[in-house]
Each structure stands twice: as structure tokens, then as C-alpha cells.
Write an enzyme that holds these catalytic residues in place. Structure first.
Site, PDB file in Angstrom:
ATOM      1  N   HIS A 237       5.614  -8.133  -0.722  1.00  0.00           N
ATOM      2  CA  HIS A 237       4.644  -8.206   0.519  1.00  0.00           C
ATOM      3  C   HIS A 237       4.416  -9.569   0.824  1.00  0.00           C
ATOM      4  O   HIS A 237       4.383  -9.891   2.031  1.00  0.00           O
ATOM      5  CB  HIS A 237       3.286  -7.493  -0.074  1.00  0.00           C
ATOM      6  CG  HIS A 237       3.565  -5.937  -0.189  1.00  0.00           C
ATOM      7  ND1 HIS A 237       2.900  -5.461  -1.385  1.00  0.00           N
ATOM      8  CD2 HIS A 237       4.077  -5.143   0.199  1.00  0.00           C
ATOM      9  CE1 HIS A 237       3.265  -4.118  -1.508  1.00  0.00           C
ATOM     10  NE2 HIS A 237       3.940  -3.866  -0.450  1.00  0.00           N
TER      11      HIS A 237
ATOM     12  N   LYS B  98      -5.329  10.791  -1.125  1.00  0.00           N
ATOM     13  CA  LYS B  98      -4.571  10.355  -1.949  1.00  0.00           C
ATOM     14  C   LYS B  98      -4.859   9.045  -2.203  1.00  0.00           C
ATOM     15  O   LYS B  98      -4.643   8.086  -1.585  1.00  0.00           O
ATOM     16  CB  LYS B  98      -3.172  10.150  -1.082  1.00  0.00           C
ATOM     17  CG  LYS B  98      -2.150  11.494  -0.973  1.00  0.00           C
ATOM     18  CD  LYS B  98      -0.849  11.282  -0.847  1.00  0.00           C
ATOM     19  CE  LYS B  98      -0.677  10.566   0.710  1.00  0.00           C
ATOM     20  NZ  LYS B  98       0.539  10.156   0.986  1.00  0.00           N
TER      21      LYS B  98
HETATM   22  P1  ADP Z   1       3.482   2.135   2.281  1.00  0.00           P
HETATM   23  O1  ADP Z   1       2.919   2.964   1.307  1.00  0.00           O
HETATM   24  O2  ADP Z   1       2.943   2.222   3.831  1.00  0.00           O
HETATM   25  O3  ADP Z   1       5.067   2.177   2.426  1.00  0.00           O
HETATM   26  P2  ADP Z   1       3.629  -0.186   0.816  1.00  0.00           P
HETATM   27  O4  ADP Z   1       2.415  -1.074   0.142  1.00  0.00           O
HETATM   28  O5  ADP Z   1       4.542   0.484  -0.387  1.00  0.00           O
HETATM   29  O6  ADP Z   1       2.965   0.518   1.724  1.00  0.00           O
HETATM   30  O7  ADP Z   1       4.543  -1.311   1.533  1.00  0.00           O
HETATM   31  C1  ADP Z   1       4.147  -1.909   2.745  1.00  0.00           C
HETATM   32  C2  ADP Z   1       5.208  -2.644   3.405  1.00  0.00           C
HETATM   33  O8  ADP Z   1       6.228  -3.423   2.574  1.00  0.00           O
HETATM   34  C3  ADP Z   1       6.236  -1.465   3.716  1.00  0.00           C
HETATM   35  O9  ADP Z   1       7.122  -1.600   4.938  1.00  0.00           O
HETATM   36  C4  ADP Z   1       7.391  -1.499   2.559  1.00  0.00           C
HETATM   37  O10 ADP Z   1       8.928  -1.157   3.018  1.00  0.00           O
HETATM   38  C5  ADP Z   1       7.414  -3.311   2.438  1.00  0.00           C
HETATM   39  N1  ADP Z   1       7.608  -3.697   1.034  1.00  0.00           N
HETATM   40  C6  ADP Z   1       7.117  -3.135   0.041  1.00  0.00           C
HETATM   41  N2  ADP Z   1       7.815  -3.755  -1.286  1.00  0.00           N
HETATM   42  C7  ADP Z   1       8.478  -4.937  -0.613  1.00  0.00           C
HETATM   43  C8  ADP Z   1       9.425  -6.005  -1.121  1.00  0.00           C
HETATM   44  N3  ADP Z   1       9.731  -5.996  -2.063  1.00  0.00           N
HETATM   45  N4  ADP Z   1      10.033  -6.713  -0.060  1.00  0.00           N
HETATM   46  C9  ADP Z   1       9.950  -6.455   1.449  1.00  0.00           C
HETATM   47  N5  ADP Z   1       9.150  -5.386   1.713  1.00  0.00           N
HETATM   48  C10 ADP Z   1       8.470  -4.737   0.791  1.00  0.00           C
END
Ligand code: ADP
Length: 164
Positions: free
Chosen positions: A17, A41
Site C-alpha cells: 500500500h 464485516k
Molecule cells: P480492499 O479490501 O478494498 O481491496 P485492500 O486494503 O486489500 O482493500 O487494498 C487496497 C488497494 O491496494 C487495492 O486496490 C489493492 O489491490 C491494493 N493493494 C493491496 N496490496 C497491494 C500490493 N502489495 N501492491 C499493490 N497494491 C496493493
């Protein structure tokens, strides 16, 4: 001023992130990291702990902290965009599965709010395997999650309190 929202569960915020945020700050003057919270959730970390972890993660890493805001929200992301008067939604892409899911969400968002533009940022190779799910698994099983988290993050300081 060009502004964008980077929405997600961030349960918890990882190095992946942080990498997406870094790239987003090259494109926008201000990025609001928006922790989405759904009462049905509840997730693993409390929303206020997720916000605190993000603030602690960005503090030592980004010189442009003035241009980052961290908030939590519930409800539709497009409604948040309307409220915050921004048209740009940042999402990160790791795999083709991410792309397929994200393009469907982007199309739905555009239907709800036609001015919305989704900005997809590809994961850097070194972080593309990191997901909050893996990090939670490591934590739940007593492993060391620090290789996946921003420098200096002591995960014990954010964990949900145990009720005996
Ligand atoms: P959500 O539940 O809305 O998908 P996340 O916290 O899992 O939320 O992810 C937020 C965003 O960050 C999403 O667009 C996800 O694809 C992206 N993301 C998560 N992990 C990574 C990573 N390792 N590299 C790039 N983008 C990521």
C-alpha cells in the site's frame, strides 16, 4: 489542487500500500487514504487502529506528509468522492485477478458518478506478493509480520484487545 482518494480496507496497511501511495503522490497534490469500514464485516483490526497504523507508517517515510490525509468512512466510495469534491480513485494492481475485480468496481463507480476516474497503479515487483490477508495470517499464527509492514511498525500496538 489535484486531489485523489486511495480507498481500501487496509486491514492492515502494508509495504505494498505504501508503495502505491508513493506513486500516487507523484500524480496528485493531495491523497486521502480512506479506510473503508463495513459494520457487517468488522475485519481484524479496529478502524481507528488501522488509521493509527497508517499514520505511523507514513510518518517516517514520506517527506510530503502534508499532502496525505488519513480518514475512515463507511458507505459508498463514490459518495465519499462527492463529499470530498474529488474525481480520482486510486487502486493498486498486483495480478490479473486484481485487474478483473477492479475494472468491474471502476465501471460500477462510473455508472454511479460519471465524472469518476479510477487510476490503477501497478504493484512494484518486490511488493506484489504482499496482501493484508497474508499479513493477518502471519499475525494470527504468531509469526513476524514486520517484513511486510512499514519500518518501525510494532504490530502488537495495534492488535485488537483480548476479552477474557
Ligand atoms: P480492499 O479490501 O478494498 O481491496 P485492500 O486494503 O486489500 O482493500 O487494498 C487496497 C488497494 O491496494 C487495492 O486496490 C489493492 O489491490 C491494493 N493493494 C493491496 N496490496 C497491494 C500490493 N502489495 N501492491 C499493490 N497494491 C496493493
Amino acid at each position: 489542487m489535484r486531489t485523489a482518494i486511495f480507498p481500501g480496507s487496509f486491514d492492515p496497511f502494508t509495504l505494498g500500500h505504501l508503495d502505491v501511495l508513493d506513486s500516487a503522490l507523484e500524480l496528485f497534490d493531495k491523497v486521502t487514504i480512506a479506510v473503508g469500514y463495513n459494520h457487517l464485516k468488522p475485519g481484524f483490526f479496529a478502524p481507528e487502529s488501522r488509521v493509527r497504523l497508517i499514520k505511523d507508517s507514513i510518518r517516517p517515510h514520506l517527506k510530503r506528509e502534508c499532502c496525505i490525509e488519513v480518514i475512515s468512512y463507511s458507505g459508498l466510495t463514490v459518495e465519499l468522492c462527492r463529499k470530498m469534491d474529488t474525481r480520482f480513485i486510486i487502486r493498486g494492481l498486483r495480478t490479473t485477478t486484481d485487474f478483473e475485480m477492479e475494472s468491474v468496481i471502476a465501471q460500477a463507480n462510473k455508472k454511479l458518478f460519471p465524472e469518476i476516474v479510477s487510476v490503477f497503479i501497478p504493484a512494484s515487483q518486490e511488493y506484489s506478493f504482499i496482501s493484508s490477508t497474508v499479513v493477518r495470517d502471519v499475525i494470527i499464527n504468531g509469526g513476524d509480520a514486520s517484513p511486510f509492514l512499514a519500518q518501525g511498525i510494532e504490530i502488537a500496538n495495534y492488535l485488537p484487545k483480548k476479552i477474557d
